[in-house]
Write a protein that holds these residues in place. Structure first.
Motif, PDB file in Angstrom:
ATOM      1  N   PHE A 144       1.063  -2.919  -7.335  1.00 43.23           N
ATOM      2  CA  PHE A 144       0.294  -2.972  -8.489  1.00 43.23           C
ATOM      3  C   PHE A 144      -0.819  -2.491  -8.004  1.00 43.23           C
ATOM      4  O   PHE A 144      -1.298  -2.625  -6.511  1.00 43.23           O
ATOM      5  CB  PHE A 144      -0.326  -4.655  -8.985  1.00 43.23           C
ATOM      6  CG  PHE A 144       1.209  -4.963 -10.033  1.00 43.23           C
ATOM      7  CD1 PHE A 144       0.619  -4.387 -11.357  1.00 43.23           C
ATOM      8  CD2 PHE A 144       1.685  -6.003  -9.171  1.00 43.23           C
ATOM      9  CE1 PHE A 144       3.029  -4.830 -12.348  1.00 43.23           C
ATOM     10  CE2 PHE A 144       2.846  -6.646  -9.727  1.00 43.23           C
ATOM     11  CZ  PHE A 144       2.464  -6.079 -11.008  1.00 43.23           C
ATOM     12  N   PRO A 145      -1.751  -1.567  -8.724  1.00 42.08           N
ATOM     13  CA  PRO A 145      -3.063  -1.075  -8.629  1.00 42.08           C
ATOM     14  C   PRO A 145      -4.288  -1.614  -7.846  1.00 42.08           C
ATOM     15  O   PRO A 145      -3.804  -2.799  -8.282  1.00 42.08           O
ATOM     16  CB  PRO A 145      -4.083  -0.174  -9.125  1.00 42.08           C
ATOM     17  CG  PRO A 145      -2.714   0.458 -10.153  1.00 42.08           C
ATOM     18  CD  PRO A 145      -1.399  -0.940 -10.057  1.00 42.08           C
ATOM     19  N   THR A 146      -4.826  -1.773  -7.164  1.00 43.50           N
ATOM     20  CA  THR A 146      -6.298  -2.788  -6.024  1.00 43.50           C
ATOM     21  C   THR A 146      -7.549  -2.646  -7.536  1.00 43.50           C
ATOM     22  O   THR A 146      -7.206  -4.137  -7.420  1.00 43.50           O
ATOM     23  CB  THR A 146      -6.885  -1.530  -5.196  1.00 43.50           C
ATOM     24  OG1 THR A 146      -7.308  -0.700  -5.884  1.00 43.50           O
ATOM     25  CG2 THR A 146      -5.934  -1.616  -3.787  1.00 43.50           C
ATOM     26  N   PHE A 147      -7.170  -1.835  -8.201  1.00 45.22           N
ATOM     27  CA  PHE A 147      -8.489  -2.022  -9.140  1.00 45.22           C
ATOM     28  C   PHE A 147      -7.855  -2.977 -10.259  1.00 45.22           C
ATOM     29  O   PHE A 147      -8.351  -3.721 -10.723  1.00 45.22           O
ATOM     30  CB  PHE A 147      -8.992  -0.342  -9.523  1.00 45.22           C
ATOM     31  CG  PHE A 147      -7.960  -0.405 -10.715  1.00 45.22           C
ATOM     32  CD1 PHE A 147      -7.705  -1.127 -12.185  1.00 45.22           C
ATOM     33  CD2 PHE A 147      -6.914   0.512 -10.061  1.00 45.22           C
ATOM     34  CE1 PHE A 147      -6.868   0.118 -12.791  1.00 45.22           C
ATOM     35  CE2 PHE A 147      -5.942   1.246 -10.830  1.00 45.22           C
ATOM     36  CZ  PHE A 147      -6.144   0.955 -12.251  1.00 45.22           C
ATOM     37  N   GLY A 214      -6.325  -6.500  -0.025  1.00 49.21           N
ATOM     38  CA  GLY A 214      -5.489  -7.252   1.096  1.00 49.21           C
ATOM     39  C   GLY A 214      -3.844  -6.848   0.942  1.00 49.21           C
ATOM     40  O   GLY A 214      -3.140  -6.980   1.829  1.00 49.21           O
ATOM     41  N   LEU A 215      -4.216  -7.316  -0.311  1.00 45.36           N
ATOM     42  CA  LEU A 215      -2.004  -7.308  -0.993  1.00 45.36           C
ATOM     43  C   LEU A 215      -1.587  -5.689  -0.884  1.00 45.36           C
ATOM     44  O   LEU A 215      -0.214  -6.151  -0.554  1.00 45.36           O
ATOM     45  CB  LEU A 215      -2.346  -7.765  -2.433  1.00 45.36           C
ATOM     46  CG  LEU A 215      -2.592  -9.213  -2.554  1.00 45.36           C
ATOM     47  CD1 LEU A 215      -2.585  -9.870  -4.200  1.00 45.36           C
ATOM     48  CD2 LEU A 215      -1.203 -10.255  -1.963  1.00 45.36           C
ATOM     49  N   PHE A 216      -2.688  -4.727  -0.939  1.00 42.28           N
ATOM     50  CA  PHE A 216      -2.000  -2.941  -0.592  1.00 42.28           C
ATOM     51  C   PHE A 216      -1.459  -3.103   0.824  1.00 42.28           C
ATOM     52  O   PHE A 216      -0.743  -2.545   1.244  1.00 42.28           O
ATOM     53  CB  PHE A 216      -4.298  -2.446  -0.933  1.00 42.28           C
ATOM     54  CG  PHE A 216      -3.188  -0.877  -0.768  1.00 42.28           C
ATOM     55  CD1 PHE A 216      -2.677  -0.032  -1.537  1.00 42.28           C
ATOM     56  CD2 PHE A 216      -3.390  -0.410   0.439  1.00 42.28           C
ATOM     57  CE1 PHE A 216      -2.561   1.361  -1.427  1.00 42.28           C
ATOM     58  CE2 PHE A 216      -3.551   0.866   1.178  1.00 42.28           C
ATOM     59  CZ  PHE A 216      -3.148   1.617  -0.028  1.00 42.28           C
ATOM     60  N   ALA A 217      -2.222  -4.136   1.938  1.00 43.94           N
ATOM     61  CA  ALA A 217      -1.990  -3.927   3.053  1.00 43.94           C
ATOM     62  C   ALA A 217      -1.535  -4.938   3.528  1.00 43.94           C
ATOM     63  O   ALA A 217       0.257  -4.695   4.552  1.00 43.94           O
ATOM     64  CB  ALA A 217      -2.772  -3.775   4.124  1.00 43.94           C
ATOM     65  N   LEU A 218      -0.164  -5.760   3.147  1.00 47.16           N
ATOM     66  CA  LEU A 218       0.303  -6.619   2.709  1.00 47.16           C
ATOM     67  C   LEU A 218       2.368  -6.168   3.323  1.00 47.16           C
ATOM     68  O   LEU A 218       2.549  -6.733   4.055  1.00 47.16           O
ATOM     69  CB  LEU A 218       0.768  -7.835   2.184  1.00 47.16           C
ATOM     70  CG  LEU A 218       0.974  -9.133   2.794  1.00 47.16           C
ATOM     71  CD1 LEU A 218       0.382 -10.507   1.823  1.00 47.16           C
ATOM     72  CD2 LEU A 218       2.739  -9.439   1.784  1.00 47.16           C
ATOM     73  N   ALA A 219       1.927  -5.058   2.114  1.00 47.20           N
ATOM     74  CA  ALA A 219       3.851  -4.833   2.435  1.00 47.20           C
ATOM     75  C   ALA A 219       4.002  -4.181   3.971  1.00 47.20           C
ATOM     76  O   ALA A 219       5.295  -4.320   4.424  1.00 47.20           O
ATOM     77  CB  ALA A 219       4.199  -4.115   1.255  1.00 47.20           C
ATOM     78  N   PRO A 220       3.280  -3.275   4.029  1.00 46.14           N
ATOM     79  CA  PRO A 220       3.917  -2.047   5.407  1.00 46.14           C
ATOM     80  C   PRO A 220       4.523  -2.990   6.741  1.00 46.14           C
ATOM     81  O   PRO A 220       4.072  -3.356   7.354  1.00 46.14           O
ATOM     82  CB  PRO A 220       2.419  -0.769   5.408  1.00 46.14           C
ATOM     83  CG  PRO A 220       1.068  -1.546   4.641  1.00 46.14           C
ATOM     84  CD  PRO A 220       1.974  -2.211   3.420  1.00 46.14           C
ATOM     85  N   ILE A 221       2.837  -3.820   6.795  1.00 48.35           N
ATOM     86  CA  ILE A 221       2.695  -4.768   7.461  1.00 48.35           C
ATOM     87  C   ILE A 221       4.139  -6.215   7.827  1.00 48.35           C
ATOM     88  O   ILE A 221       4.647  -5.925   8.917  1.00 48.35           O
ATOM     89  CB  ILE A 221       1.518  -5.754   8.022  1.00 48.35           C
ATOM     90  CG1 ILE A 221       0.562  -5.113   7.913  1.00 48.35           C
ATOM     91  CG2 ILE A 221       1.143  -6.896   8.723  1.00 48.35           C
ATOM     92  CD1 ILE A 221      -0.963  -5.491   7.889  1.00 48.35           C
TER      93      ILE A 221
END
Length: 340
Positions: A144-147, A214-221
């Motif tokens: 989902f988009p951050t906004f 932070g959810l935006f960066a959680l997947a690649p990490i």
């Protein structure tokens, strides 16, 4: 000596990049619709007033002359005057940058604290229900988009449950005391001032924006951690260490995780830069006083100087971030050397 050579090499490589960013930004900004002279003069200004304002802003000059003037001022540390705020662009950016960096660092910390254990757990139990559950969690979280995530969190935790503070900036202007600016980071400045009440208020206001971003960066990490851990766990030195009687937990944390940290740290620099650029929408939703919201206002007002200053600042931060990542990787594994 090797560290100094690495720094100089990275700086030299970054110079053409920054020059290209300056040129492209200058050209593209002039191609955008809107006239900053009309915005600055006001909606009721007649053509004569608009012409005088355009002359004062130097917009009546040929584009090439405007670019040379911009380069001349840039070499003196002058990013120009923002027609939106009426302040020097450099002062605006320096005053707003700590808010964006604080939000981005908090979001990155959240992504690491959640994504790293998820990736490790998935790698330690590959193909199991735990592995599939971890991958579903990180995929849904990043889908989902951050906004959109920000709006959902506000609706649930602020409007429905009432356990989150109002999504309006970093401080409650009525109850919170503005600390003396030392670092520009409110969490640090409130601690230095010994104001625990304001620190708790700032921390609470940071939670929802931090999770949204932070959810935006959680997947690649999580994915990089899983892939790197799977590779190291199947390596010969990990199997040998386990065969020689080394405990499983020590083998995982002392051997596998340490060697898996190189690709993880490499991706962190890229993720941080994405978060810093992606914070624009989150800042708009939460009325966060950062450089992202400042850039949006500058674009809407055709504020050339502010947009150019924002893009240039982002380019410099990106270069510095990659330099830090290179140095950290070199410190972790001295065998790593950069020849380009």
């Amino acid at each position: 000596m090797n560290t100094l050579i690495t720094i100089l090499r990275r700086v030299l490589v970054a110079v053409p990049t920054i020059i290209g960013v300056v040129i492209v930004t200058f050209i593209l900004q002039r191609a955008l619709p809107g006239d900053p002279a009309v915005f600055y003069a006001g909606p009721s200004a007649n053509p004569e007033v608009v012409a005088r304002v355009r002359e004062q802003l130097g917009l009546d000059q040929p584009v090439f002359m405007q670019f040379l003037d911009f380069i001349r001022r840039l070499t003196h540390g002058d990013l120009g005057l923002s027609i939106s705020s009426g302040h020097p662009v450099l002062d605006d950016l320096l005053s707003r940058a700590p808010a964006s960096i604080e939000l981005t660092l908090a979001a990155l910390l959240f992504a690491i604290v959640v994504g790293l254990p998820l990736g490790m757990l998935a790698a330690l139990k590959p193909g199991t229900l735990v592995d599939h559950a971890c991958r579903v969690i990180v995929t849904v979280g990043a889908a989902f988009p951050t906004f959109f995530v920000a709006l959902i969190l506000i609706f649930v935790f602020y409007y429905q449950l009432g356990i989150a503070p109002e999504p309006l900036g970093q401080l409650n202007e009525i109850y919170d005391t503005i600390p003396t600016t030392v670092t520009g980071f409110l969490l640090i400045d409130t601690l230095l001032a010994g104001d625990t009440a304001t620190f708790q208020s700032v921390a609470m206001k940071l939670v929802l924006p931090m999770i949204s971003l932070g959810l935006f960066a959680l997947a690649p990490i999580a994915r990089i951690t899983r892939a790197a851990m799977l590779e190291t766990l199947s390596s010969d030195y990990c199997r040998t260490a386990r065969a020689m009687g080394l405990s499983y937990s020590r083998m995982v944390f002392s051997y596998a995780l340490r060697n898996a940290m190189l690709p993880i740290i490499s991706i962190l620099g890229m993720v941080f830069s994405f978060l810093l650029g992606g914070s624009v929408l989150v800042e708009q939703v939460f009325a966060w006083p950062g450089i992202g919201a400042y850039a949006v206002s500058a674009v809407m007002a055709s504020d050339y100087a502010a947009v150019q200053g924002f893009v240039l600042l982002m380019a410099v931060l990106y270069v510095l971030l990659n330099l830090v990542v290179d140095l950290v990787i070199t410190a972790i594994d001295p065998r790593v050397r950069y020849e380009h």
